[in-house]
Design a protein around this motif. Structure first.
Motif, PDB file in Angstrom:
ATOM      1  N   THR A   1     -13.326 -35.419 -65.263  1.00 36.35           N
ATOM      2  CA  THR A   1     -13.286 -34.295 -64.335  1.00 36.35           C
ATOM      3  C   THR A   1     -14.656 -34.022 -63.743  1.00 36.35           C
ATOM      4  OG1 THR A   1     -11.479 -33.302 -65.612  1.00 36.35           O
ATOM      5  CG2 THR A   1     -12.677 -31.863 -64.096  1.00 36.35           C
ATOM      6  N   ALA A   2     -15.689 -34.061 -64.579  1.00 36.12           N
ATOM      7  CA  ALA A   2     -17.047 -33.855 -64.083  1.00 36.12           C
ATOM      8  C   ALA A   2     -17.452 -34.937 -63.090  1.00 36.12           C
ATOM      9  CB  ALA A   2     -18.017 -33.824 -65.265  1.00 36.12           C
ATOM     10  N   TYR A   3     -17.040 -36.173 -63.342  1.00 41.80           N
ATOM     11  CA  TYR A   3     -17.368 -37.272 -62.427  1.00 41.80           C
ATOM     12  C   TYR A   3     -16.704 -37.071 -61.069  1.00 41.80           C
ATOM     13  CZ  TYR A   3     -17.648 -41.982 -60.499  1.00 41.80           C
ATOM     14  OH  TYR A   3     -17.878 -43.065 -59.682  1.00 41.80           O
ATOM     15  N   VAL A   4     -15.444 -36.667 -61.067  1.00 46.65           N
ATOM     16  CA  VAL A   4     -14.738 -36.440 -59.808  1.00 46.65           C
ATOM     17  C   VAL A   4     -15.382 -35.293 -59.038  1.00 46.65           C
ATOM     18  CG1 VAL A   4     -12.546 -35.707 -58.805  1.00 46.65           C
ATOM     19  CG2 VAL A   4     -12.569 -37.390 -60.651  1.00 46.65           C
ATOM     20  N   LEU A   5     -15.727 -34.210 -59.706  1.00 51.70           N
ATOM     21  CA  LEU A   5     -16.354 -33.078 -59.031  1.00 51.70           C
ATOM     22  C   LEU A   5     -17.735 -33.426 -58.488  1.00 51.70           C
ATOM     23  CD1 LEU A   5     -15.416 -30.126 -61.426  1.00 51.70           C
ATOM     24  CD2 LEU A   5     -14.410 -30.666 -59.211  1.00 51.70           C
ATOM     25  N   ALA A   6     -18.437 -34.329 -59.157  1.00 51.72           N
ATOM     26  CA  ALA A   6     -19.792 -34.682 -58.735  1.00 51.72           C
ATOM     27  C   ALA A   6     -19.804 -35.719 -57.617  1.00 51.72           C
ATOM     28  CB  ALA A   6     -20.588 -35.199 -59.936  1.00 51.72           C
ATOM     29  N   ARG A   7     -18.822 -36.598 -57.576  1.00 48.95           N
ATOM     30  CA  ARG A   7     -18.866 -37.719 -56.643  1.00 48.95           C
ATOM     31  C   ARG A   7     -17.916 -37.594 -55.451  1.00 48.95           C
ATOM     32  NH1 ARG A   7     -23.308 -38.834 -57.851  1.00 48.95           N
ATOM     33  NH2 ARG A   7     -24.033 -40.797 -58.784  1.00 48.95           N
ATOM     34  N   TYR A   8     -16.851 -36.846 -55.564  1.00 42.97           N
ATOM     35  CA  TYR A   8     -15.853 -36.791 -54.499  1.00 42.97           C
ATOM     36  C   TYR A   8     -15.796 -35.388 -53.911  1.00 42.97           C
ATOM     37  CZ  TYR A   8     -14.341 -41.260 -56.419  1.00 42.97           C
ATOM     38  OH  TYR A   8     -14.304 -42.545 -56.875  1.00 42.97           O
ATOM     39  N   ARG A   9     -15.629 -35.330 -52.609  1.00 42.29           N
ATOM     40  CA  ARG A   9     -15.493 -34.063 -51.898  1.00 42.29           C
ATOM     41  C   ARG A   9     -14.063 -33.950 -51.375  1.00 42.29           C
ATOM     42  NH1 ARG A   9     -18.969 -33.248 -54.531  1.00 42.29           N
ATOM     43  NH2 ARG A   9     -21.157 -32.819 -54.071  1.00 42.29           N
ATOM     44  N   PHE A  10     -13.366 -32.917 -51.774  1.00 44.20           N
ATOM     45  CA  PHE A  10     -11.992 -32.692 -51.365  1.00 44.20           C
ATOM     46  C   PHE A  10     -11.765 -31.206 -51.199  1.00 44.20           C
ATOM     47  CE2 PHE A  10     -12.311 -33.098 -55.961  1.00 44.20           C
ATOM     48  CZ  PHE A  10     -11.708 -31.955 -56.415  1.00 44.20           C
ATOM     49  N   THR A  11     -10.656 -30.856 -50.612  1.00 41.19           N
ATOM     50  CA  THR A  11     -10.340 -29.449 -50.371  1.00 41.19           C
ATOM     51  C   THR A  11     -10.169 -28.711 -51.699  1.00 41.19           C
ATOM     52  OG1 THR A  11      -9.176 -30.055 -48.336  1.00 41.19           O
ATOM     53  CG2 THR A  11      -8.757 -27.855 -49.248  1.00 41.19           C
ATOM     54  N   GLY A  12     -10.955 -27.667 -51.877  1.00 40.55           N
ATOM     55  CA  GLY A  12     -10.892 -26.895 -53.111  1.00 40.55           C
ATOM     56  C   GLY A  12     -11.795 -27.408 -54.202  1.00 40.55           C
ATOM     57  N   ASN A  13     -12.726 -28.304 -53.863  1.00 35.06           N
ATOM     58  CA  ASN A  13     -13.628 -28.856 -54.881  1.00 35.06           C
ATOM     59  C   ASN A  13     -14.436 -27.756 -55.546  1.00 35.06           C
ATOM     60  OD1 ASN A  13     -16.414 -29.826 -55.733  1.00 35.06           O
ATOM     61  ND2 ASN A  13     -15.366 -31.788 -55.521  1.00 35.06           N
ATOM     62  N   ALA A  14     -15.092 -26.931 -54.733  1.00 32.73           N
ATOM     63  CA  ALA A  14     -15.928 -25.862 -55.292  1.00 32.73           C
ATOM     64  C   ALA A  14     -15.082 -24.821 -56.018  1.00 32.73           C
ATOM     65  CB  ALA A  14     -16.747 -25.204 -54.188  1.00 32.73           C
ATOM     66  N   ASP A  15     -13.895 -24.516 -55.459  1.00 31.19           N
ATOM     67  CA  ASP A  15     -13.026 -23.517 -56.098  1.00 31.19           C
ATOM     68  C   ASP A  15     -12.531 -24.007 -57.462  1.00 31.19           C
ATOM     69  OD1 ASP A  15     -13.341 -21.936 -53.879  1.00 31.19           O
ATOM     70  OD2 ASP A  15     -11.525 -22.698 -52.899  1.00 31.19           O
ATOM     71  N   PHE A  16     -12.189 -25.266 -57.544  1.00 31.51           N
ATOM     72  CA  PHE A  16     -11.714 -25.817 -58.809  1.00 31.51           C
ATOM     73  C   PHE A  16     -12.828 -25.812 -59.855  1.00 31.51           C
ATOM     74  CE2 PHE A  16     -10.828 -29.457 -61.649  1.00 31.51           C
ATOM     75  CZ  PHE A  16      -9.617 -29.035 -62.163  1.00 31.51           C
ATOM     76  N   GLY A  17     -14.040 -26.192 -59.425  1.00 30.72           N
ATOM     77  CA  GLY A  17     -15.162 -26.168 -60.360  1.00 30.72           C
ATOM     78  C   GLY A  17     -15.483 -24.753 -60.821  1.00 30.72           C
ATOM     79  N   PHE A  18     -15.396 -23.789 -59.905  1.00 29.27           N
ATOM     80  CA  PHE A  18     -15.659 -22.406 -60.300  1.00 29.27           C
ATOM     81  C   PHE A  18     -14.567 -21.882 -61.211  1.00 29.27           C
ATOM     82  CE2 PHE A  18     -15.297 -17.806 -59.542  1.00 29.27           C
ATOM     83  CZ  PHE A  18     -16.567 -17.417 -59.935  1.00 29.27           C
ATOM     84  N   TRP A  19     -13.324 -22.298 -60.993  1.00 31.94           N
ATOM     85  CA  TRP A  19     -12.233 -21.868 -61.871  1.00 31.94           C
ATOM     86  C   TRP A  19     -12.460 -22.358 -63.295  1.00 31.94           C
ATOM     87  CZ3 TRP A  19      -8.554 -25.035 -64.367  1.00 31.94           C
ATOM     88  CH2 TRP A  19      -7.562 -24.328 -65.053  1.00 31.94           C
ATOM     89  N   ILE A  20     -12.936 -23.594 -63.432  1.00 32.69           N
ATOM     90  CA  ILE A  20     -13.236 -24.112 -64.765  1.00 32.69           C
ATOM     91  C   ILE A  20     -14.345 -23.292 -65.409  1.00 32.69           C
ATOM     92  CG2 ILE A  20     -14.130 -26.109 -66.033  1.00 32.69           C
ATOM     93  CD1 ILE A  20     -12.749 -27.899 -64.046  1.00 32.69           C
ATOM     94  N   LEU A  21     -15.343 -22.891 -64.607  1.00 31.72           N
ATOM     95  CA  LEU A  21     -16.444 -22.099 -65.147  1.00 31.72           C
ATOM     96  C   LEU A  21     -15.976 -20.720 -65.589  1.00 31.72           C
ATOM     97  CD1 LEU A  21     -19.496 -21.963 -65.680  1.00 31.72           C
ATOM     98  CD2 LEU A  21     -19.778 -21.098 -63.352  1.00 31.72           C
ATOM     99  N   THR A  22     -14.997 -20.144 -64.904  1.00 31.95           N
ATOM    100  CA  THR A  22     -14.515 -18.812 -65.274  1.00 31.95           C
ATOM    101  C   THR A  22     -13.831 -18.800 -66.639  1.00 31.95           C
ATOM    102  OG1 THR A  22     -12.448 -19.215 -64.069  1.00 31.95           O
ATOM    103  CG2 THR A  22     -14.218 -18.076 -62.892  1.00 31.95           C
TER     104      THR A  22
END
Length: 288
Positions: free
Chosen positions: A106-127
């Motif tokens: 999951t961390a690799y996908v968030l770091a290397r790929y840009r897709f719709t909701g990338n930042a929102d999904f990462g922030f949801w995991i942080l919450t």
């Protein structure tokens, strides 16, 4: 220029020479004081485990006393400590394995790929890390009762993973972002797929980071108390097992501290053995 270079250097003043002499000793003194401040609780815990009950509850702390080993004999003879240790080991290892299995890709996908909701999904995991654990206890308890996960190793592993996966994702995301993209581009030019580049290029390079994250996840699961207390009854881990020595009328300090020393020893040995991997993993310069 030649004459100026041949001129003798002026001698240092006595104050400067004294300062240079004392500077390393002052640093050593500060480090030793800090080490004593960190190790004193461990020393106090060990000495408390060797005291009789009357010495342990004495109003004035006793630094000089007659040590006894009765507390260790009682704890080791009961067999409960080994059960707590076994449960904690199963849950901590399972949590570490599952968190890495889900969190690293999951961390690799968030770091290397840009897709719709990338930042929102990462922030949801942080919450999930921001949310107080006590706020999730009732939903977890209801789901576990209905699904049969209550009082099972698997149930505790899933609960601990729900909390630790945010740590894995965000720490590993930083490691993957620091990797130069040229490494993967070179692999793609050689005909590698995205999965092959991730498995054969990125994972070996980020092994120090994975080791550091695994150690932190293991320690968090080993020390977790609230979920282990509410979501299990017979499957008691180390923190919950130590709480059993706290009674309504008195606290069995000798047995409590003896059990704590026994449970703390594997963790200290674990950190001591893997301290280099932990330091290398937490230092970003190790993978640049």
């Amino acid at each position: 220029m030649g004459e100026a270079a041949r001129q003798p250097l002026k001698p240092l003043s006595p104050a400067v020479r004294v300062g240079r002499f004392l500077q390393p000793w002052i640093r050593r003194l500060v480090l030793w004081l800090f080490a004593l401040w960190c190790l004193f609780p461990i020393y106090w815990l060990f000495t408390m485990s060797l005291k009789r009950q009357v010495d342990a509850i004495s109003r004035k702390p006793k630094f000089i006393f007659e040590p006894i080993w009765d507390n260790y004999v009682k704890v080791l003879g009961s067999g409960e400590v080994w059960l707590y240790f076994q449960n904690s080991l199963i849950v901590a290892l399972g949590t570490t394995a599952l968190s890495l299995l889900l969190g690293v890709p999951t961390a690799y996908v968030l770091a290397r790929y840009r897709f719709t909701g990338n930042a929102d999904f990462g922030f949801w995991i942080l919450t999930t890390r921001m949310t107080p654990p006590v706020a999730m206890l009732i939903p977890f308890f209801v789901v576990y009762i209905r699904s049969g996960l209550f009082d099972t190793h698997l149930g505790l592993i899933l609960a601990h993973t729900a909390i630790t996966i945010s740590i894995v994702v965000w720490l590993m995301k930083g490691f993957f972002e620091d990797l130069p993209k040229e490494l993967e581009e070179a692999a793609f030019m050689d005909g590698a797929t995205g999965y092959q580049a991730f498995r054969q290029i990125c994972l070996p390079v980020t092994l120090p980071g994975i080791a550091a994250v695994a150690i932190l996840t293991f320690l968090f699961s080993w020390n977790e108390f609230l979920f282990s207390l509410v979501l299990a009854d017979r499957v008691q881990t180390v923190p919950v097992g130590l709480y059993n020595f706290v009674g309504y009328q008195q606290i069995r300090w000798g047995e409590l501290t003896a059990s704590a020393v026994i449970m703390l020893t594997p963790v200290l040995l674990f950190v001591f053995v893997f301290q280099r991997q932990l330091v290398r993993g937490l230092t970003l310069g190790a993978i640049k």
